[in-house]
Write an enzyme that holds these catalytic residues in place. Structure first.
Site, PDB file in Angstrom:
ATOM      1  N   THR A 175       0.872  -1.203   0.000  1.00 35.08           N
ATOM      2  CA  THR A 175       0.000   0.000   0.000  1.00 35.08           C
ATOM      3  C   THR A 175       0.891   1.228   0.000  1.00 35.08           C
ATOM      4  OG1 THR A 175      -2.048  -0.772   1.035  1.00 35.08           O
ATOM      5  CG2 THR A 175      -1.438   1.444   1.582  1.00 35.08           C
ATOM      6  N   ARG A 203     -13.755  -7.648  -2.234  1.00 33.82           N
ATOM      7  CA  ARG A 203     -13.285  -7.277  -0.881  1.00 33.82           C
ATOM      8  C   ARG A 203     -12.784  -5.831  -0.902  1.00 33.82           C
ATOM      9  NH1 ARG A 203      -8.107  -5.345   1.234  1.00 33.82           N
ATOM     10  NH2 ARG A 203      -7.941  -6.017   3.378  1.00 33.82           N
ATOM     11  N   GLY A 205     -10.772  -2.997   1.424  1.00 36.98           N
ATOM     12  CA  GLY A 205      -9.957  -2.859   2.634  1.00 36.98           C
ATOM     13  C   GLY A 205     -10.233  -1.546   3.349  1.00 36.98           C
ATOM     14  N   THR A 226      -1.364   1.391   7.038  1.00 38.94           N
ATOM     15  CA  THR A 226      -1.095   0.241   6.178  1.00 38.94           C
ATOM     16  C   THR A 226      -1.020  -1.040   6.997  1.00 38.94           C
ATOM     17  OG1 THR A 226       0.441  -0.729   4.578  1.00 38.94           O
ATOM     18  CG2 THR A 226       1.419   0.720   6.232  1.00 38.94           C
ATOM     19  N   GLY A 227      -1.371  -2.155   6.372  1.00 40.45           N
ATOM     20  CA  GLY A 227      -1.398  -3.442   7.069  1.00 40.45           C
ATOM     21  C   GLY A 227      -2.700  -4.152   6.742  1.00 40.45           C
TER      22      GLY A 227
END
Ligand code: ASP
Length: 305
Positions: A175, A203, A205, A226-227
């Protein structure tokens, strides 16, 4: 007396179990060069009296165009081998925001997010309808294949044959994001991503969810996360940092650290870049590394570990 404004820009290129052994010196250099190029491009905008939103956009375009990062060109592929990018941008001076999800035909998703901020009465548009909005507002649609790099295609093919239990975190995400403070004292934040490798089509995020992966408010801070997005959506992580500053009067660093601590407690992995109006910055993560950098003045500083 009003304090002097310290124009600042921070960027990230994702976090994860970035293993030293997997990162050749050449590759490591490429990451540093890529991050500092994005910092310089965004900072130039700030120094020529551009707004923080424009600086965030420019820094992110630069990162999206590099095949090194999981956003725009070089995005990871879904389970079906398709591209579905998400992006968001937010203006801390007005709380205006624009976001788009599930994009497969947009070269620079952050530009569409900005168009939605500027030209639409909505905050979040998705899929083909978002692309239709892009087209009618003058953006070019490109074939999906133009966003697929040979590297990501190979990774997708390889991962397809691995059972879920053997796929590790390093293989899954990435990202890019940026936060900026301009010369007018205004904050902005933006995030752009291909999402998580082998995600289910459809999906979405955290990145395009305002308050989860992206948030900016002049009263508190601007941040990009991010993650693993599922954690950040459930925790409203980005807004939570702002809330801790607003209601508990935490400093930026304390609020950002507390959020990552809570993330760890819930078993999530990730990182945050955050910035307040005084030019205080934090870049905090609970993974082995996070591609990141900052410029506040002449020199850009970039880090991985
Ligand atoms: N947060 C992104 C997502 O869940 C992925 C990442 O930052 O690595 O879509």
């Amino acid at each position: 007396m009003q304090k002097r404004i310290k124009p600042t820009l921070l960027v990230h290129g994702g976090c994860g179990a970035i293993r030293k052994a997997d990162l050749s010196p050449r590759k490591e250099k490429q990451f540093h060069t890529g991050l500092s190029r994005a910092l310089k491009r965004g900072y130039e905008v700030i120094m020529s009296n551009g707004t923080s939103v424009e600086a965030v956009r420019e820094a992110i375009i630069c990162l999206e165009d590099m095949s090194l990062f999981n956003a725009g060109y070089g995005s990871v592929l879904t389970e079906k081998g398709t591209i579905e990018c998400d992006a968001a941008i937010m203006d801390g001076s007005s709380l205006q925001a624009g976001a788009a999800a599930g994009l497969s035909r947009i070269q620079n998703p952050i530009c569409l997010a900005e168009k939605i901020l500027m030209e639409s009465e909505h905050v979040l548009l998705i899929g083909p309808q978002a692309e239709q909005f892009a087209r009618t507002s003058g953006m070019k649609l490109i074939p999906q294949n133009a966003l697929i790099t040979p590297r990501q295609f190979q990774r997708w093919k390889k991962l397809k044959t691995k059972p879920h239990s053997e796929r590790d975190e390093y293989e899954k995400h990435g990202t890019v994001g940026a936060v900026a403070l301009d010369q007018f004292g205004n904050l902005a934040a933006g995030t752009s991503t291909g999402g998580i490798m082998h995600k289910k089509p459809g999906r979405v995020g955290d990145s395009p969810i305002i308050g989860a992966g992206t948030y900016a408010d002049n009263e508190t801070c601007a941040l990009s996360v991010t993650g693993v997005g599922e954690y950040f959506i459930r925790m409203s992580l980005a807004y939570d940092v702002c809330a801790q500053m607003k209601y508990k009067h935490y400093t930026l660093k304390r609020a950002s650290t507390a959020a990552i601590k809570r993330l760890t407690k819930w078993g999530g992995t990730g990182g945050i870049i955050s910035l307040d109006r005084q030019g205080h910055a934090a870049m905090i993560f609970n993974t082995e590394g996070m591609y990141r950098g900052m410029i506040q003045g002449k020199e850009a500083h970039t880090y991985i570990y």
